[in-house]
Design an enzyme around this catalytic site. Structure first.
Site, PDB file in Angstrom:
ATOM      1  N   HIS A 104       0.857  -1.197   0.000  1.00  0.00           N
ATOM      2  CA  HIS A 104       0.000   0.000   0.000  1.00  0.00           C
ATOM      3  C   HIS A 104       0.890   1.243   0.000  1.00  0.00           C
ATOM      4  O   HIS A 104       1.961   1.247   0.595  1.00  0.00           O
ATOM      5  CB  HIS A 104      -0.921  -0.012   1.225  1.00  0.00           C
ATOM      6  CG  HIS A 104      -1.945   1.076   1.161  1.00  0.00           C
ATOM      7  ND1 HIS A 104      -1.663   2.368   1.527  1.00  0.00           N
ATOM      8  CD2 HIS A 104      -3.229   1.073   0.742  1.00  0.00           C
ATOM      9  CE1 HIS A 104      -2.741   3.116   1.333  1.00  0.00           C
ATOM     10  NE2 HIS A 104      -3.712   2.342   0.857  1.00  0.00           N
ATOM     11  N   GLU A 176      -3.972   2.027  -7.179  1.00  0.00           N
ATOM     12  CA  GLU A 176      -4.403   3.099  -6.280  1.00  0.00           C
ATOM     13  C   GLU A 176      -3.471   4.301  -6.432  1.00  0.00           C
ATOM     14  O   GLU A 176      -2.404   4.344  -5.802  1.00  0.00           O
ATOM     15  CB  GLU A 176      -4.336   2.621  -4.827  1.00  0.00           C
ATOM     16  CG  GLU A 176      -5.166   1.380  -4.556  1.00  0.00           C
ATOM     17  CD  GLU A 176      -5.497   1.276  -3.081  1.00  0.00           C
ATOM     18  OE1 GLU A 176      -6.690   1.330  -2.765  1.00  0.00           O
ATOM     19  OE2 GLU A 176      -4.571   1.173  -2.254  1.00  0.00           O
TER      20      GLU A 176
HETATM   21  P1  PGA Z   1      -9.742   5.835   0.443  1.00  0.00           P
HETATM   22  O1  PGA Z   1      -8.500   4.838   0.685  1.00  0.00           O
HETATM   23  O2  PGA Z   1     -10.835   5.014  -0.182  1.00  0.00           O
HETATM   24  O3  PGA Z   1     -10.096   6.314   1.814  1.00  0.00           O
HETATM   25  O4  PGA Z   1      -9.258   6.916  -0.458  1.00  0.00           O
HETATM   26  C1  PGA Z   1      -8.175   3.913  -0.291  1.00  0.00           C
HETATM   27  C2  PGA Z   1      -6.992   3.088   0.113  1.00  0.00           C
HETATM   28  O5  PGA Z   1      -6.098   3.574   0.813  1.00  0.00           O
HETATM   29  O6  PGA Z   1      -6.927   1.925  -0.275  1.00  0.00           O
END
Ligand code: PGA
Length: 255
Positions: A104, A176
């Site tokens: 992440h 992401e």
């Molecule tokens: P968020 O986070 O949906 O709060 O933007 C996404 C993530 O960190 O996977």
């Protein structure tokens, strides 16, 4: 339509008691109205401290509604050893994790998670039969420079290099973009995320289990995101931390 994966990581939120309440509510909602969530593969990723308790609530995997999966937010690449403060893949699997989030952007930024380390962690997960959920995404500056696709391909290829086709088949990739994640994140335009998603699909589509999108997903944009050909599902933070929000997203993703 193929199965849509919709999962949430709770990051560093929720006590054990709060996690258990959420998990109980989720199981009963899925069990009571399975038709409302048809075609969706849900997964939840609590903190390490709540894993075993949530596992207890979910019960045996084969008996769960919608094949609900449980995941861990990270795990070390070694099976055991002198790594104070870390947890290993066998440990999180022992606590019930069937899936492990790896790489992440918050871990890459704050915890020295390099491409090399994400590769070690992917291998550790695969070795123990736990599904890796590899997160990739470009920071703001890379997006501005127009190299989003190249950046995420490098992250994904670096972490998945050397896996057999069989092993790749258990992998989930979550695209992401760093600039879209969290409370300071910017909701993306579909046009900003199409190229990196398509690049990931061209390189890994059909070989990995699914390519998900994550970052500022909410009930207002979920349908548009899911309409993108290159999106096989959603990975959600804030909008799913309340059970009602998660259930709404699961329903939006259903057939
Ligand atoms: P968020 O986070 O949906 O709060 O933007 C996404 C993530 O960190 O996977």
């Amino acid at each position: 339509m193929s199965t849509r994966w919709v999962g949430t990581s709770w990051k560093m939120h929720k006590t054990i008691a709060e996690s258990v309440v959420y998990a109980r509510g989720l199981v009963s909602a899925l069990r009571d109205r399975p038709e409302r969530y048809a075609g969706v593969q849900p997964f939840v990723i609590p903190s390490h401290t709540a894993l075993a308790a949530v596992h207890h609530v979910l019960g045996p995997a084969a008996e769960r509604p919608c094949s609900l999966l449980l995941g861990a937010q990270d795990a070390h690449w070694e099976d055991a050893g002198a790594w104070t403060g870390e947890v290993s893949v066998p440990q999180v699997a022992d606590a019930g994790a069937q899936l492990i989030e790896i790489g992440h952007s918050e871990r890459r930024e704050h915890f020295a998670e390099s491409i090399e380390r994400t590769g070690w962690k992917v291998r550790a997960a695969v070795r123990h039969g736990v599904r890796p959920l590899l997160c990739v995404g470009e920071p703001d500056a890379v997006q501005l420079a127009g190299d989003s696709a190249g950046h995420v391909l490098e992250q994904a290829a670096g972490a998945l290099d050397g896996l057999s086709q069989d092993e790749l088949g258990s992998v989930l990739i979550a695209y992401e973009p760093v600039w879209a994640i969290g409370e300071h994140g910017r909701t993306p335009l579909n046009s900003e995320i199409e190229a990196p998603l398509q690049a990931l699909q061209s390189a890994f589509g059909g070989r990995v289990q699914a390519v998900l999108y994550g970052g500022s997903v909410n009930a207002g944009n979920a349908a548009d995101l899911l309409a993108l050909d290159a999106v096989d599902g959603l990975f959600v933070g804030r909008a799913a931390w309340e059970l009602s929000g998660y259930l709404e997203l699961l329903h939006l993703a259903s057939d």
